[in-house]
Motif scaffolding. Structure first.
Motif, PDB file in Angstrom:
ATOM      1  N   ALA A 209       0.833  -1.202   0.000  1.00  0.00           N
ATOM      2  CA  ALA A 209       0.000   0.000   0.000  1.00  0.00           C
ATOM      3  C   ALA A 209       0.867   1.252   0.000  1.00  0.00           C
ATOM      4  O   ALA A 209       0.586   2.210  -0.728  1.00  0.00           O
ATOM      5  CB  ALA A 209      -0.932   0.001   1.220  1.00  0.00           C
ATOM      6  N   GLU A 210       1.918   1.256   0.797  1.00  0.00           N
ATOM      7  CA  GLU A 210       2.817   2.418   0.836  1.00  0.00           C
ATOM      8  C   GLU A 210       3.443   2.660  -0.529  1.00  0.00           C
ATOM      9  O   GLU A 210       3.461   3.781  -1.033  1.00  0.00           O
ATOM     10  CB  GLU A 210       3.908   2.196   1.886  1.00  0.00           C
ATOM     11  N   GLU A 211       3.944   1.614  -1.141  1.00  0.00           N
ATOM     12  CA  GLU A 211       4.590   1.733  -2.447  1.00  0.00           C
ATOM     13  C   GLU A 211       3.598   2.237  -3.506  1.00  0.00           C
ATOM     14  O   GLU A 211       3.921   3.116  -4.302  1.00  0.00           O
ATOM     15  CB  GLU A 211       5.169   0.377  -2.855  1.00  0.00           C
ATOM     16  N   ILE A 212       2.402   1.691  -3.496  1.00  0.00           N
ATOM     17  CA  ILE A 212       1.384   2.101  -4.465  1.00  0.00           C
ATOM     18  C   ILE A 212       1.003   3.560  -4.254  1.00  0.00           C
ATOM     19  O   ILE A 212       0.921   4.340  -5.209  1.00  0.00           O
ATOM     20  CB  ILE A 212       0.165   1.170  -4.398  1.00  0.00           C
ATOM     21  N   LEU A 213       0.784   3.959  -3.000  1.00  0.00           N
ATOM     22  CA  LEU A 213       0.422   5.357  -2.728  1.00  0.00           C
ATOM     23  C   LEU A 213       1.498   6.325  -3.208  1.00  0.00           C
ATOM     24  O   LEU A 213       1.189   7.364  -3.803  1.00  0.00           O
ATOM     25  CB  LEU A 213       0.168   5.563  -1.239  1.00  0.00           C
ATOM     26  N   VAL A 214       2.741   5.997  -2.965  1.00  0.00           N
ATOM     27  CA  VAL A 214       3.843   6.862  -3.398  1.00  0.00           C
ATOM     28  C   VAL A 214       3.874   6.967  -4.917  1.00  0.00           C
ATOM     29  O   VAL A 214       3.997   8.066  -5.474  1.00  0.00           O
ATOM     30  CB  VAL A 214       5.191   6.354  -2.836  1.00  0.00           C
ATOM     31  N   ASN A 215       3.734   5.845  -5.605  1.00  0.00           N
ATOM     32  CA  ASN A 215       3.768   5.864  -7.067  1.00  0.00           C
ATOM     33  C   ASN A 215       2.579   6.610  -7.662  1.00  0.00           C
ATOM     34  O   ASN A 215       2.727   7.356  -8.643  1.00  0.00           O
ATOM     35  CB  ASN A 215       3.850   4.449  -7.619  1.00  0.00           C
ATOM     36  N   VAL A 216       1.405   6.420  -7.091  1.00  0.00           N
ATOM     37  CA  VAL A 216       0.211   7.120  -7.579  1.00  0.00           C
ATOM     38  C   VAL A 216       0.343   8.617  -7.316  1.00  0.00           C
ATOM     39  O   VAL A 216       0.031   9.440  -8.179  1.00  0.00           O
ATOM     40  CB  VAL A 216      -1.066   6.530  -6.938  1.00  0.00           C
TER      41      VAL A 216
ATOM     42  N   SER B  14      -4.233   7.597 -15.472  1.00  0.00           N
ATOM     43  CA  SER B  14      -3.695   6.337 -15.981  1.00  0.00           C
ATOM     44  C   SER B  14      -2.199   6.467 -16.280  1.00  0.00           C
ATOM     45  O   SER B  14      -1.543   5.474 -16.585  1.00  0.00           O
ATOM     46  CB  SER B  14      -4.462   5.888 -17.232  1.00  0.00           C
ATOM     47  N   HIS B  15      -1.656   7.673 -16.133  1.00  0.00           N
ATOM     48  CA  HIS B  15      -0.225   7.933 -16.339  1.00  0.00           C
ATOM     49  C   HIS B  15       0.610   7.008 -15.446  1.00  0.00           C
ATOM     50  O   HIS B  15       0.312   6.839 -14.268  1.00  0.00           O
ATOM     51  CB  HIS B  15       0.064   9.411 -16.015  1.00  0.00           C
ATOM     52  N   ASN B  16       1.628   6.400 -16.018  1.00  0.00           N
ATOM     53  CA  ASN B  16       2.511   5.462 -15.300  1.00  0.00           C
ATOM     54  C   ASN B  16       1.742   4.319 -14.630  1.00  0.00           C
ATOM     55  O   ASN B  16       2.157   3.819 -13.590  1.00  0.00           O
ATOM     56  CB  ASN B  16       3.373   6.190 -14.275  1.00  0.00           C
ATOM     57  N   ASN B  17       0.617   3.957 -15.211  1.00  0.00           N
ATOM     58  CA  ASN B  17      -0.174   2.818 -14.733  1.00  0.00           C
ATOM     59  C   ASN B  17      -0.764   3.039 -13.330  1.00  0.00           C
ATOM     60  O   ASN B  17      -1.099   2.093 -12.626  1.00  0.00           O
ATOM     61  CB  ASN B  17       0.682   1.546 -14.761  1.00  0.00           C
ATOM     62  N   ALA B  18      -0.891   4.310 -12.921  1.00  0.00           N
ATOM     63  CA  ALA B  18      -1.338   4.634 -11.561  1.00  0.00           C
ATOM     64  C   ALA B  18      -2.741   4.108 -11.272  1.00  0.00           C
ATOM     65  O   ALA B  18      -3.002   3.601 -10.179  1.00  0.00           O
ATOM     66  CB  ALA B  18      -1.277   6.141 -11.334  1.00  0.00           C
ATOM     67  N   ARG B  19      -3.637   4.220 -12.226  1.00  0.00           N
ATOM     68  CA  ARG B  19      -5.018   3.769 -12.001  1.00  0.00           C
ATOM     69  C   ARG B  19      -5.072   2.264 -11.758  1.00  0.00           C
ATOM     70  O   ARG B  19      -5.775   1.796 -10.866  1.00  0.00           O
ATOM     71  CB  ARG B  19      -5.903   4.161 -13.178  1.00  0.00           C
ATOM     72  N   SER B  20      -4.328   1.522 -12.525  1.00  0.00           N
ATOM     73  CA  SER B  20      -4.285   0.061 -12.331  1.00  0.00           C
ATOM     74  C   SER B  20      -3.638  -0.294 -10.998  1.00  0.00           C
ATOM     75  O   SER B  20      -4.092  -1.213 -10.312  1.00  0.00           O
ATOM     76  CB  SER B  20      -3.511  -0.603 -13.464  1.00  0.00           C
ATOM     77  N   LEU B  21      -2.598   0.436 -10.643  1.00  0.00           N
ATOM     78  CA  LEU B  21      -1.919   0.175  -9.373  1.00  0.00           C
ATOM     79  C   LEU B  21      -2.858   0.359  -8.192  1.00  0.00           C
ATOM     80  O   LEU B  21      -2.945  -0.506  -7.320  1.00  0.00           O
ATOM     81  CB  LEU B  21      -0.719   1.118  -9.196  1.00  0.00           C
ATOM     82  N   ILE B  22      -3.552   1.487  -8.158  1.00  0.00           N
ATOM     83  CA  ILE B  22      -4.383   1.785  -6.988  1.00  0.00           C
ATOM     84  C   ILE B  22      -5.544   0.813  -6.847  1.00  0.00           C
ATOM     85  O   ILE B  22      -5.992   0.532  -5.741  1.00  0.00           O
ATOM     86  CB  ILE B  22      -4.849   3.251  -6.982  1.00  0.00           C
ATOM     87  N   ARG B  23      -5.981   0.257  -7.962  1.00  0.00           N
ATOM     88  CA  ARG B  23      -7.095  -0.686  -7.910  1.00  0.00           C
ATOM     89  C   ARG B  23      -6.672  -2.073  -7.431  1.00  0.00           C
ATOM     90  O   ARG B  23      -7.511  -2.932  -7.197  1.00  0.00           O
ATOM     91  CB  ARG B  23      -7.764  -0.758  -9.278  1.00  0.00           C
ATOM     92  N   GLN B  24      -5.375  -2.274  -7.216  1.00  0.00           N
ATOM     93  CA  GLN B  24      -4.894  -3.551  -6.682  1.00  0.00           C
ATOM     94  C   GLN B  24      -5.194  -3.687  -5.190  1.00  0.00           C
ATOM     95  O   GLN B  24      -5.115  -4.788  -4.644  1.00  0.00           O
ATOM     96  CB  GLN B  24      -3.383  -3.683  -6.896  1.00  0.00           C
ATOM     97  N   LEU B  25      -5.507  -2.575  -4.554  1.00  0.00           N
ATOM     98  CA  LEU B  25      -5.764  -2.565  -3.115  1.00  0.00           C
ATOM     99  C   LEU B  25      -7.189  -2.148  -2.818  1.00  0.00           C
ATOM    100  O   LEU B  25      -7.794  -1.392  -3.570  1.00  0.00           O
ATOM    101  CB  LEU B  25      -4.823  -1.581  -2.418  1.00  0.00           C
ATOM    102  N   GLU B  26      -7.683  -2.617  -1.697  1.00  0.00           N
ATOM    103  CA  GLU B  26      -8.982  -2.168  -1.211  1.00  0.00           C
ATOM    104  C   GLU B  26      -8.800  -0.784  -0.597  1.00  0.00           C
ATOM    105  O   GLU B  26      -7.724  -0.452  -0.093  1.00  0.00           O
ATOM    106  CB  GLU B  26      -9.530  -3.141  -0.168  1.00  0.00           C
ATOM    107  N   ARG B  27      -9.836   0.005  -0.627  1.00  0.00           N
ATOM    108  CA  ARG B  27      -9.745   1.360  -0.070  1.00  0.00           C
ATOM    109  C   ARG B  27      -9.450   1.348   1.426  1.00  0.00           C
ATOM    110  O   ARG B  27      -8.766   2.228   1.932  1.00  0.00           O
ATOM    111  CB  ARG B  27     -11.018   2.152  -0.377  1.00  0.00           C
ATOM    112  N   ASP B  28      -9.917   0.337   2.154  1.00  0.00           N
ATOM    113  CA  ASP B  28      -9.608   0.280   3.588  1.00  0.00           C
ATOM    114  C   ASP B  28      -8.117   0.059   3.827  1.00  0.00           C
ATOM    115  O   ASP B  28      -7.558   0.558   4.799  1.00  0.00           O
ATOM    116  CB  ASP B  28     -10.450  -0.778   4.307  1.00  0.00           C
TER     117      ASP B  28
END
Length: 85
Positions: free
Chosen positions: A21-28, A57-71
């Motif tokens: 989650a930390e890695e995804i948030l930073v990248n997004v 969708s830049h740098n695949n951010a949208r796909s990345l964030i959808r890998q995790l649940e919002r909680d």
């Protein structure tokens, strides 16, 4: 019926998911910033609504964030915020 509310529910998230989650948030965050968006506003919009169009969708951010649940995202944000207090 009142007996149901006399205990505290415990919520656990796997340690591996927290690091992810930390890695995804930073990248997004970086992708949103690169595209000229206010990353905080966009992330809040996504977390509150669940609508992925708040995330570029830049740098695949949208796909990345959808890998995790919002909680999971919320847990990571709260953890980081409170660790710095």
């Amino acid at each position: 019926m009142g007996e149901k509310f006399n205990f505290t529910m415990k919520f656990n998230v796997d340690k591996e998911k927290v690091n992810e989650a930390e890695e995804i948030l930073v990248n997004v965050y970086k992708a949103l910033k690169e595209k000229g968006y206010n990353p905080i506003n966009q992330l809040v919009g996504y977390i509150l609504s669940g609508d992925p169009t708040y995330i570029t969708s830049h740098n695949n951010a949208r796909s990345l964030i959808r890998q995790l649940e919002r909680d999971e995202l919320l847990e990571e944000l709260i953890k980081k915020y409170l660790e710095n207090k």
